[in-house]
Design a protein around this motif. Sequence first.
Motif, PDB file in Angstrom:
ATOM      1  N   ILE B 102      37.853  15.667   3.370  1.00  0.00           N
ATOM      2  CA  ILE B 102      37.642  16.308   2.098  1.00  0.00           C
ATOM      3  C   ILE B 102      36.874  15.106   1.314  1.00  0.00           C
ATOM      4  CG2 ILE B 102      39.362  18.180   2.043  1.00  0.00           C
ATOM      5  CD1 ILE B 102      41.124  16.422   0.441  1.00  0.00           C
ATOM      6  N   VAL B 103      37.287  13.793   1.720  1.00  0.00           N
ATOM      7  CA  VAL B 103      36.604  12.645   0.899  1.00  0.00           C
ATOM      8  C   VAL B 103      35.377  12.842   1.587  1.00  0.00           C
ATOM      9  CG1 VAL B 103      36.223  10.243   0.819  1.00  0.00           C
ATOM     10  CG2 VAL B 103      38.534  11.318   0.616  1.00  0.00           C
ATOM     11  N   PHE B 104      35.060  13.203   2.853  1.00  0.00           N
ATOM     12  CA  PHE B 104      33.371  13.232   3.196  1.00  0.00           C
ATOM     13  C   PHE B 104      32.766  14.379   2.557  1.00  0.00           C
ATOM     14  CE2 PHE B 104      30.827  15.886   5.793  1.00  0.00           C
ATOM     15  CZ  PHE B 104      29.756  15.176   6.185  1.00  0.00           C
ATOM     16  N   GLY B 105      33.492  15.321   2.402  1.00  0.00           N
ATOM     17  CA  GLY B 105      32.932  16.351   1.941  1.00  0.00           C
ATOM     18  C   GLY B 105      32.480  16.110   0.343  1.00  0.00           C
ATOM     19  N   THR B 106      33.501  15.368  -0.528  1.00  0.00           N
ATOM     20  CA  THR B 106      32.869  15.085  -1.833  1.00  0.00           C
ATOM     21  C   THR B 106      31.695  14.048  -1.848  1.00  0.00           C
ATOM     22  OG1 THR B 106      35.083  15.152  -2.769  1.00  0.00           O
ATOM     23  CG2 THR B 106      33.980  13.828  -3.715  1.00  0.00           C
ATOM     24  N   LEU B 107      31.737  13.217  -0.558  1.00  0.00           N
ATOM     25  CA  LEU B 107      30.700  12.022  -0.941  1.00  0.00           C
ATOM     26  C   LEU B 107      29.435  12.617  -0.337  1.00  0.00           C
ATOM     27  CD1 LEU B 107      32.543   8.933   0.517  1.00  0.00           C
ATOM     28  CD2 LEU B 107      32.216   9.599  -1.909  1.00  0.00           C
ATOM     29  N   ALA B 108      29.454  13.574   0.557  1.00  0.00           N
ATOM     30  CA  ALA B 108      28.210  14.552   1.030  1.00  0.00           C
ATOM     31  C   ALA B 108      27.489  15.089  -0.136  1.00  0.00           C
ATOM     32  CB  ALA B 108      28.565  15.288   2.254  1.00  0.00           C
ATOM     33  N   ILE B 109      28.394  15.932  -0.781  1.00  0.00           N
ATOM     34  CA  ILE B 109      27.978  16.502  -1.909  1.00  0.00           C
ATOM     35  C   ILE B 109      27.245  15.429  -2.886  1.00  0.00           C
ATOM     36  CG2 ILE B 109      28.510  18.137  -3.940  1.00  0.00           C
ATOM     37  CD1 ILE B 109      28.642  19.742  -1.781  1.00  0.00           C
ATOM     38  N   THR B 110      27.990  14.338  -3.192  1.00  0.00           N
ATOM     39  CA  THR B 110      27.650  13.455  -4.191  1.00  0.00           C
ATOM     40  C   THR B 110      26.180  12.851  -3.693  1.00  0.00           C
ATOM     41  OG1 THR B 110      29.995  12.989  -4.795  1.00  0.00           O
ATOM     42  CG2 THR B 110      28.179  11.500  -5.625  1.00  0.00           C
ATOM     43  N   VAL B 111      26.150  12.438  -2.626  1.00  0.00           N
ATOM     44  CA  VAL B 111      24.695  11.731  -2.146  1.00  0.00           C
ATOM     45  C   VAL B 111      23.687  12.756  -2.316  1.00  0.00           C
ATOM     46  CG1 VAL B 111      24.018  10.527  -0.174  1.00  0.00           C
ATOM     47  CG2 VAL B 111      25.995   9.950  -0.841  1.00  0.00           C
ATOM     48  N   GLY B 112      24.074  14.012  -1.505  1.00  0.00           N
ATOM     49  CA  GLY B 112      22.892  14.960  -1.564  1.00  0.00           C
ATOM     50  C   GLY B 112      22.485  15.320  -2.969  1.00  0.00           C
TER      51      GLY B 112
END
Lengths: 299, 333, 276
Positions: B102-112
């Motif tokens: 879920i940290v990945f999910g948050t960071l992926a959304i943020t970077v994108g």
Amino acid sequence: MSSETDHDLFADVDLGWEHRKNRIFLGLIFAASMFGVLMLALLLFDVATDFYVGLTEYNINLVDFFTRDGSRREELSGFRGAIVASITLMVLVTFLAFFVGVGSAIYLEEYAPDNRITRLIEANLANLAGVPSIVYGLLGLAAFVNGIGMGPILLAGAIALGLLVMPIIIVSAQEALRAVPDGVRNGSLATGATQWQTIRNVVLPAAMPGIMTGTILALARAIGETAPLIMVGAIFINRMPRGPFDRFSAMPTQIYNWANEPSQHFIHLAATGIVVLLSFLFVMNLIAIYIRHRYETEI
Amino acid sequence: MSTDVTDRSGPGIRGDGAVGADNATDRRVRRLLFGCAVITVLTTLAIFFVLIDNAASYFFGAKLTEMLLGASVERTVTFTEFFSGTRWAPDHATPGHGVLPIVFGTLAITVGAAFVSIPIGTATAIYLSEYSSKSVRSKLKPTLEILAGIPTIVYGYFAIAFINPVIVAPIAETLFGINMGRYSLLSGMLVVGIMTIPMVSSISEDAMSAVPDDLRNGAYALGATKFDVSTRIVLPASISGVFASYILAVSRAIGETMAVTLAAGMQPQITANPFAEIMTMTAYMVKMARGTTAVGTVEYQSLFAVGLLLFVMTLSMNLLNDWFKRRFQEEYR
Amino acid sequence: MSTEEQSLITTEVQTENTTRADRPDETVLEARSLDVYYGQDQALTDVSIEIPEHKVTAMIGPSGCGKSTFLRSINRMNDQIDACRVDGELSFHGKNVYDEDVDPVALRRKIGQVFQKPNPFPKSIYENVAYGLRVQGTVDDVDLDDAVEQALRGAALWDEVEGKLDSSGLDLSGGQQQRLCIARAIATDPEVILMDEPTSALDPVAASKIEDLIDELVEEYTVVIVTHNMQQAARISDRTAVFLTGGELVEFDDTASIFEDPADDRVEDYITGKFG
């Protein structure tokens, strides 16, 4: 070099490429600027068509929509309970956040000495504005819903939202107070008024339109907030709340509920709910703009 | 003003009597208002306390407050497992406590989202500050403010009812032959990107407009084009404000909840596929709160562990912003 | 910029200004019936003037008389002001700069400007001077160091900043900042340098350094300077133009004649301090 003629005067300066570069750049940034506008148009267009299709193809009856509460059955679902909950929430948030918020602003602008405590309060204010709204929901959940045993009631939601918009109200009220010229204050103090008399009789009335505008815009932010309400348990409740101590689901949480359903009928109910929510926001902004323009010249 | 000889206390400027009462009121009001201002500090402290207190029960089986009252401490979830595990399912029969998906999910959304909002927001700011005519500006700015004022739930709806089915899904199907579900990482990136454009553009534009005209004139007098002035003078001179807008947009994207929940879904996984459903930290919190999560269950406790992590992430963004502002103050006066 | 012009900077600096006054006048800039308006207000009224090459031409007059406006008309910096409108003709080497086919960007590469308030960019000293060259893209990296040094020498700043070229231009004193701005202007080797009250924000010592510098610059460039300081105009200029209220050019002549024997009574009144 002084006898150059007209046509070769600037011949050694070739600006063709540079002007092209400038025009390409302008084209790019103009397109980028229009992207936001395009997205806004698409969003509004999408909501409007879904709303229209809901009325025509899914037979959503607006009278029923405003007089029925939510329901598990799509054809019986209405928005009344959610609207009542949202309005009640706004009234409570106003009571909770307005006086404390404006009071804080008065303290910070009119009384506070320039010391470490004041700077701490100011820095903290900036930081609070950056805390995600869902975290206010967690605070409401742990401290009020479960901590003091309120349960998932409307008042708990109002407290979470109140704390959320407090920094916004404080900052806008500070700006309104700062806009009052010092001459006004000095004039009052010179007649022998105390500071509080000066604030109450002169400063606050002058700043009030600005404070009202800021508060209404803060409430407009609060009425659309979803995450904090979900965290305090405002979800899956379909009936109308019977007061601040009842369980509830407000407009945005009801919309979330509907939008999450796989049924297209519910999706279009969500669109209809969004039209109502955006109408509320529109009216609140109109009021804020009206107040701003009405009193703009008087300060 | 009075020639009354019986008043031997002087000309009446000692501040007793009616004036004294007024001053007492003034002092009481001041204390009351100070109390109001302190509430904001108490809010921050309460957030810290509540998050840490409840998160402790996730890791140590008891809240901080219960420990102080003598509750026994047992390691339920180790930090190693939490921070390095790759399966997140605290509510599963065989629970997984790795927060990474879920940290990945948050960071992926943020970077994108940053890839959308930063270039477009910066370009919009340059257009508004350097190129646009007054009349265009007076229309474009309020329009972008409307974009900023739309509730996140409406963006969520936009994602689930338009971006995903009308834009992203056809791309996935025609270009990649992927049959997509209702949710996708890509539509989450797009919708959060769109909603953070106004933050970047308005704060950056403020910073650019604050650059004194002296500097622009200096460059124009050297035969610079608008492009040169924008990119070589205005942008570097306003870089700290522009950067601050980026940090705020990133911080906002990390904490964004409703739009990502409705756009990107609730499937915790680490994936490079932009058309896959993922789960952000905030989406997890919504999922837990939606359910009938009882106090004291590991699901309830995990809510606060994730909340604390989220709070620390956004707080460090805000502190980074503060530091950046102090470190790179604009040099011009 | 041709290469022979580049070399002029280095070789001709030594030739003293013994011949300056005797040099025949070659008109480089010429205004004919120039009117400038800001919205409803007329800032310049029917100005006609011929500005000679390689001389210092001073513009004096009371504040609001349009002398700065005239300066800004020459390199079309007035284009930056939306409400500004220009009628009449202003030629540079016989070419009207307000013709359709004149590119203000190209024009400004021929005519540099130094402003009233020193306005170095928030960059290093080196980058400040290199800015124009980079923008114009005329010099490659190897020659850039050289060009920066030449410009700083030309602006009499080299000795003071050698070795700290990487420090910010804003760390310099006011007078140094202004000389940095002059270096920035001459780095691109323009033909004309416009100066808009370049010493008014400086202390007397710094101001006199700028005046000395102008004296050297005129060997290479044509200098047009706006000043509110009549002594300064008398000290440094070859020609003086007197503007009076209403944006009118009242008299233009050799500086000596203007200050010793003005033809116009209003100029005499102004020079002797009766008004303005």
